[in-house]
Design an enzyme around this catalytic site. Structure first.
Site, PDB file in Angstrom:
ATOM      1  N   ARG A   1     -25.600  -2.027   7.494  1.00  0.00           N
ATOM      2  CA  ARG A   1     -25.200  -3.414   7.274  1.00  0.00           C
ATOM      3  C   ARG A   1     -25.547  -4.309   8.464  1.00  0.00           C
ATOM      4  NH1 ARG A   1     -20.773  -3.335   3.269  1.00  0.00           N
ATOM      5  NH2 ARG A   1     -19.836  -5.149   4.262  1.00  0.00           N
TER       6      ARG A   1
ATOM      7  N   GLU B   1     -20.083  -5.443  10.776  1.00  0.00           N
ATOM      8  CA  GLU B   1     -21.043  -4.660  11.545  1.00  0.00           C
ATOM      9  C   GLU B   1     -22.129  -5.528  12.179  1.00  0.00           C
ATOM     10  OE1 GLU B   1     -19.030  -1.929   8.709  1.00  0.00           O
ATOM     11  OE2 GLU B   1     -19.981  -3.894   8.518  1.00  0.00           O
TER      12      GLU B   1
ATOM     13  N   LYS C   1       0.846  -1.190   0.000  1.00  0.00           N
ATOM     14  CA  LYS C   1       0.000   0.000   0.000  1.00  0.00           C
ATOM     15  C   LYS C   1       0.884   1.244   0.000  1.00  0.00           C
ATOM     16  CE  LYS C   1      -4.413   1.264   2.125  1.00  0.00           C
ATOM     17  NZ  LYS C   1      -5.362   0.941   3.206  1.00  0.00           N
TER      18      LYS C   1
END
Length: 629
Positions: free
Chosen positions: A394, A366, A280
């Site tokens: 969610r 979640e 990244k």
């Protein structure tokens, strides 16, 4: 290379590796320069440059379908599909979207913003392809963080069962927005260090084939030897047991390694998982060395130093929430905090430093976080689930059945409530009032400023009557004086901020400054508007509403939330249920459509949430009042 001259990715077909390397550097330079002005998701995109180039060279988009999970890493894809010239307006009003968007390009076949959806969508596309009898490839690209989401694991299970031709690219950069958590992350870690699994497996199979065929017994023994050695190798077995052919780990910055494995995947029948290791922020030192997630998504920065450009100002609402929660937690050891892979965004990383044993990051999960909070509540704890409004969607079934139905003391700290701006449709937090207000036992509060927020946090933690949600916006407060001592705010009581005799403005949160400004404008026209801080969205302040009805005073509700099922609807319902039919009630809020990206102030103008519009609506309802009088 002039990236703005790219029209489609066909030009890559005859590029050598040396040309691709040069182009990769040009793309990195372009992204670093452009995002230093506009901000955006820099780290994820610098990490997938070579991967995206190889995908577009070996496959034929849009016939072959790339599904970018979350969409944080789709900028390189956008450049290669003819949108480099629009990056000066990235994530700005009416400009280039920060996520894949079908209306922008035929190459964007799946719109994303929430994680872990690409595999399910890919399964659907592959099933449709097979029914229609076409030969296109379906290639979801999913990150190691998103792979921990329950929906992704459900899809892996189904894909492995159906044995559809799919190429799943696992972009493993060892970090989501925050450091990944969970057992699956540890499995991937072992795979990264286990070496080339496919090469070892192929060599083993070649060795077995050389064994003379002295009957089935020896052949069966050879197969058992192969299976035993496969398990000894460990790497890839998790996915192979799910029915995938596992390829990797592949160096995501080595063009030849990528090409060899992608070609192998293209020729393999059934589902394939290509495990690609990327870095990244690759190619830009500040982003490569980022351990806090700053460079995942950020605002403008200085290219040379990597210094993020920050304007001094009042504390953020998220910061005030975290500081207030720490204050309460010091006095109450039952307080426990939860986040779903967003410790930095919610500022719970600050809570974790002081209370490491009372903070849980559950990963992108979640649903699990909501029910875990419910479990904590059954044991007398005070769970606080800090979650963005858009992500709480969610976990909706769990809010309904596991929290509200059991009337458990779970505190939902709903961050990014209202319009969030640059992230657009998938992130606007405008639906939570509508999807929470109708749930039995749920209470909903929203403060007018950062000082009231700290008191409401204190109130919510100390509330023992069941579930409670506190909404607060993205961004900074107003710089108001902060009280030293925390106090409880009476739930179900509103606050009159400005007296007025002609009509009443009922609003809360970010709309209060607009209402106060509109009241000033109306006063100059001789109209006196009462402004009420309706900080308790559920329950309503029924005594105040009855008083308004007694005075037969017109009411205008204003909310930075969906009108359907929202606060204004609740006010209308109250008057109807109490047989009060003479009241004039008008509503202003977010209309019945998805709101795209842009600055919040621009979006307010677009949907009519401005002080000028409040004045206009007020002037319309006042003559109606006078005609009835």
């Amino acid at each position: 290379m002039n990236l703005e001259g790219i029209k489609d990715p066909k030009f890559l077909k005859n590029y050598s590796n040396e040309q691709l390397e040069d182009l990769a550097q040009d793309i990195r330079d372009f992204l670093i320069a452009k995002l230093s002005v506009t901000g955006g998701h820099l780290g994820p995109n610098l990490g997938v440059v070579e991967l995206t180039l190889v995908l577009h060279q070996l496959f034929d988009s849009p016939k072959d379908k790339f599904l970018w999970d979350v969409g944080h890493q789709a900028y390189v894809h956008k450049i290669l599909t003819g949108r480099a010239g629009k990056f000066d307006e990235l994530r700005q009003y009416k400009g280039l979207c920060g996520f894949p968007k079908m209306s922008e390009s035929e190459h964007d076949v799946w719109e994303t913003g929430h994680s872990s959806t690409s595999l399910s969508a890919a399964m659907g596309m592959a099933a449709a392809r097979d029914i229609k009898g076409t030969d296109d490839k379906v290639i979801p690209i999913i990150g190691d963080g998103a792979l921990t989401g329950g929906m992704a694991l459900e899809a892996l299970n189904h894909i492995g069962h159906e044995q559809k031709d799919l190429i799943v690219v696992l972009n493993d950069n060892e970090m989501s927005i925050a450091p990944n958590v969970g057992a699956l992350h540890n499995v991937l870690g072992r795979m990264r260090t286990a070496g080339k699994y496919q090469k070892a497996k192929d060599e083993l199979e070649m060795l077995i084939k050389k064994i003379p065929a002295f009957g089935g017994r020896l052949a069966a023994t050879a197969e058992r030897v192969k299976d035993s050695l496969k398990y000894l190798l460990v790497s890839g077995m998790f996915f192979e047991e799910l029915g995938f052919t596992y390829l990797g780990p592949v160096d995501g910055h080595d063009l030849e390694d990528l090409k060899v494995n992608m070609n192998y995947a293209r020729k393999t029948k059934g589902p394939v998982l290509v495990h690609v290791i990327t870095k990244k922020g690759k190619g830009y030192a500040p982003a490569e060395n980022d351990a806090k997630g700053t460079w995942h998504g950020l605002g403008p920065y200085k290219i040379e130093s990597g210094e993020v450009v920050k304007k001094p100002g009042p504390p953020s609402y998220s910061g005030v929430f975290a500081e207030s929660l720490k204050k309460v937690a010091r006095e109450d050891d039952r307080v426990v905090a939860l986040t779903a892979a967003m410790p930095g965004g919610t500022k719970l990383d600050q809570f974790a430093k002081e209370f490491p044993d009372r903070m849980f990051d559950v990963g992108i999960a979640e649903q699990h976080a909501t029910t875990m909070a419910a479990g904590l509540a059954t044991q007398g704890m005070k769970p606080v689930f800090a979650v963005y409004s858009t992500f709480l969607q969610r976990g909706y079934d769990q809010v309904v059945h596991d929290v509200c139905r059991q009337n458990l003391n779970v505190f939902f700290a709903i961050d990014r409530a209202g319009l969030v701006g640059a992230d657009g449709e998938t992130h606007q937090g405008v639906f939570d009032i509508s999807y929470l207000r109708h749930l039995p036992n749920m209470k909903i509060l929203m403060p007018k400023d950062e000082n009231e927020l700290q008191h409401i946090i204190y109130t919510a933690v100390n509330y023992d009557g069941g579930p409670i949600a506190v909404r607060y916006p993205r961004g900074n407060g107003y710089g108001v004086q902060m009280d030293e001592k925390l106090k409880e705010i009476p739930i179900g009581e509103w606050e009159v901020l400005r007296d007025g005799s002609d009509f009443s403005l009922l609003t809360f949160g970010t709309m209060i400054p607009l209402a106060m400004e509109a009241a000033d404008m109306l006063a100059r026209k001789g109209i006196q508007a009462e402004v009420i801080n309706a900080r308790s969205i559920k329950p309503l302040d029924e005594s105040m509403l009855l008083e308004l009805a007694r005075k037969n005073r017109p009411v205008l509700t204003v909310e930075e939330a969906a009108l359907q099922g929202g606060f204004g609807s609740a006010v209308l319902e109250f008057f109807h249920e109490n047989d009060i039919h003479s009241m004039v009630v008008e509503r202003m809020g977010v209309p019945d459509r998805f709101i795209e990206h842009g600055s919040v102030s621009k979006l307010w103008e677009e949907i009519g949430l401005t002080s000028d519009n409040i004045v206009q609506r007020a002037e319309k309802i006042l003559p109606r009042k006078r005609q009835r009088a």
